[in-house]
Design an enzyme around this catalytic site. Structure first.
Site, PDB file in Angstrom:
ATOM      1  N   ARG A  62      41.528  38.433  33.597  1.00 11.38           N
ATOM      2  CA  ARG A  62      40.768  38.010  34.752  1.00 11.38           C
ATOM      3  C   ARG A  62      41.515  37.245  35.783  1.00 11.38           C
ATOM      4  NH1 ARG A  62      37.284  32.833  34.764  1.00 11.38           N
ATOM      5  NH2 ARG A  62      35.507  33.178  36.222  1.00 11.38           N
ATOM      6  N   HIS A  66      40.788  37.958  40.213  1.00 14.93           N
ATOM      7  CA  HIS A  66      40.784  36.813  40.925  1.00 14.93           C
ATOM      8  C   HIS A  66      41.700  36.857  42.058  1.00 14.93           C
ATOM      9  CE1 HIS A  66      37.493  34.187  38.970  1.00 14.93           C
ATOM     10  NE2 HIS A  66      37.390  35.507  38.649  1.00 14.93           N
ATOM     11  N   ASP A  67      43.050  37.192  41.714  1.00 15.38           N
ATOM     12  CA  ASP A  67      44.185  37.143  42.336  1.00 15.38           C
ATOM     13  C   ASP A  67      43.991  38.230  43.391  1.00 15.38           C
ATOM     14  OD1 ASP A  67      46.701  36.579  43.748  1.00 15.38           O
ATOM     15  OD2 ASP A  67      47.789  37.979  42.356  1.00 15.38           O
ATOM     16  N   GLY A  72      44.418  39.498  48.145  1.00 16.68           N
ATOM     17  CA  GLY A  72      45.059  40.414  47.814  1.00 16.68           C
ATOM     18  C   GLY A  72      45.861  40.021  46.973  1.00 16.68           C
ATOM     19  N   ASN A  94      36.378  28.120  38.381  1.00 15.25           N
ATOM     20  CA  ASN A  94      37.898  28.416  37.661  1.00 15.25           C
ATOM     21  C   ASN A  94      37.726  27.855  36.259  1.00 15.25           C
ATOM     22  OD1 ASN A  94      36.945  25.813  37.905  1.00 15.25           O
ATOM     23  ND2 ASN A  94      38.368  24.682  38.926  1.00 15.25           N
ATOM     24  N   PRO A 161      32.750  37.930  43.628  1.00 13.84           N
ATOM     25  CA  PRO A 161      31.560  38.558  43.265  1.00 13.84           C
ATOM     26  C   PRO A 161      30.649  37.537  42.206  1.00 13.84           C
ATOM     27  CG  PRO A 161      33.024  40.048  42.285  1.00 13.84           C
ATOM     28  CD  PRO A 161      33.974  39.246  43.349  1.00 13.84           C
ATOM     29  N   HIS A 191      34.999  43.329  30.994  1.00 14.20           N
ATOM     30  CA  HIS A 191      34.448  42.392  30.061  1.00 14.20           C
ATOM     31  C   HIS A 191      34.219  42.748  28.713  1.00 14.20           C
ATOM     32  CE1 HIS A 191      32.431  40.573  34.127  1.00 14.20           C
ATOM     33  NE2 HIS A 191      33.621  40.279  33.855  1.00 14.20           N
ATOM     34  N   THR A 192      34.768  43.832  28.263  1.00 19.68           N
ATOM     35  CA  THR A 192      35.195  44.063  26.907  1.00 19.68           C
ATOM     36  C   THR A 192      35.862  42.881  26.238  1.00 19.68           C
ATOM     37  OG1 THR A 192      35.622  45.490  25.082  1.00 19.68           O
ATOM     38  CG2 THR A 192      37.207  45.733  27.141  1.00 19.68           C
ATOM     39  N   ASP A 244      31.495  40.762  24.876  1.00 20.41           N
ATOM     40  CA  ASP A 244      31.029  41.963  23.892  1.00 20.41           C
ATOM     41  C   ASP A 244      31.464  41.343  22.513  1.00 20.41           C
ATOM     42  OD1 ASP A 244      32.939  43.762  22.469  1.00 20.41           O
ATOM     43  OD2 ASP A 244      32.972  45.170  24.151  1.00 20.41           O
ATOM     44  N   ASP A 251      37.770  47.930  24.091  1.00 18.15           N
ATOM     45  CA  ASP A 251      37.243  49.354  23.699  1.00 18.15           C
ATOM     46  C   ASP A 251      36.022  49.281  24.616  1.00 18.15           C
ATOM     47  OD1 ASP A 251      35.078  47.360  23.074  1.00 18.15           O
ATOM     48  OD2 ASP A 251      35.453  47.502  21.042  1.00 18.15           O
TER      49      ASP A 251
HETATM   50  C1  HEM Z   1      31.967  42.908  38.742  1.00 21.13           C
HETATM   51  C2  HEM Z   1      32.230  41.550  39.124  1.00 21.13           C
HETATM   52  C3  HEM Z   1      32.478  40.571  38.272  1.00 21.13           C
HETATM   53  C4  HEM Z   1      31.674  39.305  38.044  1.00 21.13           C
HETATM   54  C5  HEM Z   1      30.492  38.897  38.693  1.00 21.13           C
HETATM   55  C6  HEM Z   1      32.515  38.704  37.126  1.00 21.13           C
HETATM   56  C7  HEM Z   1      32.142  37.640  36.560  1.00 21.13           C
HETATM   57  C8  HEM Z   1      32.611  36.660  35.552  1.00 21.13           C
HETATM   58  C9  HEM Z   1      32.281  35.623  34.866  1.00 21.13           C
HETATM   59  C10 HEM Z   1      31.023  34.683  35.342  1.00 21.13           C
HETATM   60  C11 HEM Z   1      33.170  35.154  33.914  1.00 21.13           C
HETATM   61  C12 HEM Z   1      32.905  33.989  32.895  1.00 21.13           C
HETATM   62  C13 HEM Z   1      33.393  32.705  33.329  1.00 21.13           C
HETATM   63  C14 HEM Z   1      33.112  31.723  32.540  1.00 21.13           C
HETATM   64  O1  HEM Z   1      31.962  31.459  32.451  1.00 21.13           O
HETATM   65  O2  HEM Z   1      33.905  31.320  31.648  1.00 21.13           O
HETATM   66  C15 HEM Z   1      33.771  36.450  33.674  1.00 21.13           C
HETATM   67  C16 HEM Z   1      34.591  36.429  32.712  1.00 21.13           C
HETATM   68  C17 HEM Z   1      35.689  37.541  32.713  1.00 21.13           C
HETATM   69  N1  HEM Z   1      35.975  38.334  33.445  1.00 21.13           N
HETATM   70 FE1  HEM Z   1      34.835  39.030  35.057  1.00 21.13          FE
HETATM   71  N2  HEM Z   1      33.480  39.446  36.612  1.00 21.13           N
HETATM   72  C18 HEM Z   1      33.492  40.556  37.259  1.00 21.13           C
HETATM   73  C19 HEM Z   1      34.680  41.328  37.193  1.00 21.13           C
HETATM   74  C20 HEM Z   1      35.728  41.211  36.188  1.00 21.13           C
HETATM   75  C21 HEM Z   1      36.783  42.412  36.291  1.00 21.13           C
HETATM   76  C22 HEM Z   1      37.161  43.429  37.541  1.00 21.13           C
HETATM   77  C23 HEM Z   1      37.592  41.895  35.420  1.00 21.13           C
HETATM   78  C24 HEM Z   1      38.898  42.614  34.978  1.00 21.13           C
HETATM   79  C25 HEM Z   1      39.220  43.638  35.285  1.00 21.13           C
HETATM   80  C26 HEM Z   1      37.160  41.103  34.656  1.00 21.13           C
HETATM   81  C27 HEM Z   1      37.397  40.236  33.758  1.00 21.13           C
HETATM   82  C28 HEM Z   1      37.083  39.165  32.769  1.00 21.13           C
HETATM   83  C29 HEM Z   1      37.445  38.812  31.595  1.00 21.13           C
HETATM   84  C30 HEM Z   1      38.462  39.227  30.983  1.00 21.13           C
HETATM   85  C31 HEM Z   1      36.613  37.657  31.588  1.00 21.13           C
HETATM   86  C32 HEM Z   1      36.759  36.544  30.287  1.00 21.13           C
HETATM   87  C33 HEM Z   1      37.583  35.534  30.566  1.00 21.13           C
HETATM   88  C34 HEM Z   1      37.765  34.498  29.264  1.00 21.13           C
HETATM   89  O3  HEM Z   1      37.347  34.931  28.361  1.00 21.13           O
HETATM   90  O4  HEM Z   1      38.438  33.449  29.511  1.00 21.13           O
HETATM   91  N3  HEM Z   1      35.898  40.347  35.495  1.00 21.13           N
HETATM   92  N4  HEM Z   1      33.655  37.142  34.726  1.00 21.13           N
HETATM   93  C1  LIG Z   2      37.590  23.489  38.967  1.00 22.61           C
HETATM   94  O1  LIG Z   2      37.001  23.424  39.946  1.00 22.61           O
HETATM   95  C2  LIG Z   2      36.365  21.894  40.133  1.00 22.61           C
HETATM   96  C3  LIG Z   2      35.912  21.913  41.417  1.00 22.61           C
HETATM   97  O2  LIG Z   2      35.221  22.915  41.877  1.00 22.61           O
HETATM   98  C4  LIG Z   2      37.556  20.898  39.846  1.00 22.61           C
HETATM   99  O3  LIG Z   2      36.977  19.437  40.108  1.00 22.61           O
HETATM  100  C5  LIG Z   2      38.114  21.049  38.517  1.00 22.61           C
HETATM  101  O4  LIG Z   2      39.234  20.114  38.295  1.00 22.61           O
HETATM  102  C6  LIG Z   2      38.658  22.509  38.274  1.00 22.61           C
HETATM  103  N1  LIG Z   2      39.078  22.656  36.951  1.00 22.61           N
HETATM  104  C7  LIG Z   2      40.216  22.853  36.506  1.00 22.61           C
HETATM  105  C8  LIG Z   2      40.207  23.544  35.076  1.00 22.61           C
HETATM  106  O5  LIG Z   2      41.016  23.256  37.416  1.00 22.61           O
END
Ligand code: HEM
Ligand SMILES: *[C@@H]1O[C@H](CO)[C@@H](O)[C@H](O)[C@H]1NC(C)=O
Ligand SMILES: *[C@@H]1O[C@H](CO)[C@@H](O)[C@H](O)[C@H]1NC(C)=O
Ligand SMILES: *[C@@H]1O[C@H](CO)[C@@H](O)[C@H](O)[C@H]1NC(C)=O
Ligand SMILES: *[C@@H]1O[C@H](CO)[C@@H](O)[C@H](O)[C@H]1NC(C)=O
Ligand SMILES: *[C@@H]1O[C@H](CO)[C@@H](O)[C@H](O)[C@H]1NC(C)=O
Length: 321
Positions: A62, A66-67, A72, A94, A161, A191-192, A244, A251
């Site tokens: 993830r 984001h990076d 870029g 974050n 997004p 999101h697998t 998932d 997977d």
């Molecule tokens: C298509 C648009 C995308 C949206 C809207 C999105 C949104 C999110 C959100 C909201 C979370 C959960 C954050 C939380 O509540 O802790 C998440 C988790 C995650 N996303 Fe995405 N994401 C997107 C695309 C991607 C892409 C392209 C990747 C990597 C190729 C990715 C990899 C992940 C992973 C691995 C997690 C789990 C992180 C964890 O377990 O700590 N996402 N994503």
């Molecule tokens: C996440 O962002 C919030 C503000 O949007 C900040 O207050 C918080 O310290 C940040 N948390 C982490 C873990 O960096």
């Protein structure tokens, strides 16, 4: 006439193959001479860290996404806030960006082995490949030669997004970075792996719209289980849902869940609701090998987003030189 056609094709070829001057040219062999052990150092660090903490792979994957989506792939996500400027990593979404120490460990070893050579952006790109391979997913050759940026701004995370996005909004967000609908569907397969907190999907569960209390695209039983995990009004801050059912294995289960109405985010589920992406979701659900090869190709494309020659090789990934 034929000669003219050949000439104009050559001119066309030159235009197509010479990238704009601001774009750095990435190369799989970039460190072959200057730091041949670079990839091994990163891979070993990732393997070790993932053994200690199984959440590391999802977090690193993830982080790379984001990076690349903000400024870029320039390691802007790794910079710490300064008294003058709040960094990306402290911006709103974050909450699970938390494995920075792993990149620090790799970078410390890289600086010992080959000082001032391997950028933080390349370190993260290699790490993202390694966590996928380590989790049972595909592997690919990582292009390298990225520079590290000097700017990281918390307010720019607004350009990521959102999980509430529909497919039109997702397509727009990805196309701004030169990524196609296929890239969108393949990369969403990230999101697998991993976990989401309730805040990212609870709007689907309670008071969804004036007509539906619950998002009608959710499978009814799945919606009930999400509601039990994220009750209204109060739930544990750490509560949430794995993205998932096999969240530590890379997977194609993510796509099968979407077919069953069990996509956790509205954005995930919308890919099945839109004719432009549905057929791709279906083909990845059917054919894991196809998903793996397309995911790998799309990760290489993601790794090319916004790569420039302006920048530096940071010595410490958290601070500019
Ligand atoms: C298509 C648009 C995308 C949206 C809207 C999105 C949104 C999110 C959100 C909201 C979370 C959960 C954050 C939380 O509540 O802790 C998440 C988790 C995650 N996303 Fe995405 N994401 C997107 C695309 C991607 C892409 C392209 C990747 C990597 C190729 C990715 C990899 C992940 C992973 C691995 C997690 C789990 C992180 C964890 O377990 O700590 N996402 N994503
Ligand atoms: C996440 O962002 C919030 C503000 O949007 C900040 O207050 C918080 O310290 C940040 N948390 C982490 C873990 O960096
Ligand atoms: C392995 O990971 C653990 C936990 O992050 C760390 O304390 C240790 O120094 C690492 N060992 C090596 C050889 O990288
Ligand atoms: C973020 O803030 C800076 C100034 O601190 C401003 O120049 C920039 O336009 C803002 N970006 C966004 C996306 O709001
Ligand atoms: C997607 O969302 C945008 C913004 O909310 C909306 O204007 C648009 O009509 C939606 N598109 C579809 C196909 O639902
Ligand atoms: C549901 O949403 C509507 C409009 O968005 C709001 O007026 C209403 O108070 C909400 N109901 C509950 C129970 O939160």
């Amino acid at each position: 006439m034929a000669f003219q056609m050949i000439c104009s094709s050559i001119i066309l070829l030159i235009f197509v193959t010479i990238p704009p001057l601001t774009e750095a040219i990435l190369d799989p062999h970039y460190y072959d001479k200057t730091c041949p052990q670079a990839e091994n150092i990163v891979s070993q660090t990732i393997r070790n860290a993932s053994t200690f903490d199984p959440k590391v792979p999802a977090r690193i994957l993830r982080m790379f996404f984001h990076d690349c989506f903000i400024r870029g792939c320039d390691a802007s996500v790794l910079l710490d806030s300064t008294p003058e400027s709040k960094a990306e990593k402290d911006g709103p979404p974050n909450i699970s960006l938390r494995a920075f120490y792993v990149i620090d460990e790799a970078k410390t070893k890289l600086e010992k082995a080959c000082p001032r050579t391997v950028s933080c952006a390349d370190t993260l790109a290699i790490a993202a490949r390694d966590v996928v391979a380590l989790s049972g997913g595909p592997s690919w050759e990582v292009l390298k030669g990225r520079n590290d940026g000097r700017i990281s701004r918390a307010n720019e995370t607004i350009n990521l997004p959102a999980p509430s996005f529909n497919t039109s909004q997702l397509i727009q967000s990805f196309s701004r970075r030169g990524l196609s609908i296929k890239d969108l569907v393949a990369l969403s397969g990230g999101h697998t792996l991993g976990f989401s907190h309730c805040s990212s999907f609870e709007a689907r569960l309670h008071n969804f719209s004036s007509v539906h209390d619950t998002d009608p695209s959710l499978n009814v039983e799945f919606a009930e289980s999400l509601k039990r995990k994220c009750p209204k009004p109060n739930h544990d801050q750490n509560a949430g849902q794995f993205l998932d059912s096999s969240a530590s294995t890379f997977d194609n289960g993510y796509y099968k869940q979407i077919l069953a109405g069990k996509g956790v985010f509205a954005s995930d589920q919308s890919l099945y609701g839109d004719f432009r992406s549905r057929w791709i979701v279906e083909s990845f659900a059917r054919d894991e090998g196809l998903f793996f090869s397309e995911f790998a190709a799309s990760m290489v494309k993601l790794g090319n987003v916004g790569v420039t020659e302006n920048g530096e090789v940071r010595l410490n990934c958290r601070i500019v030189n």
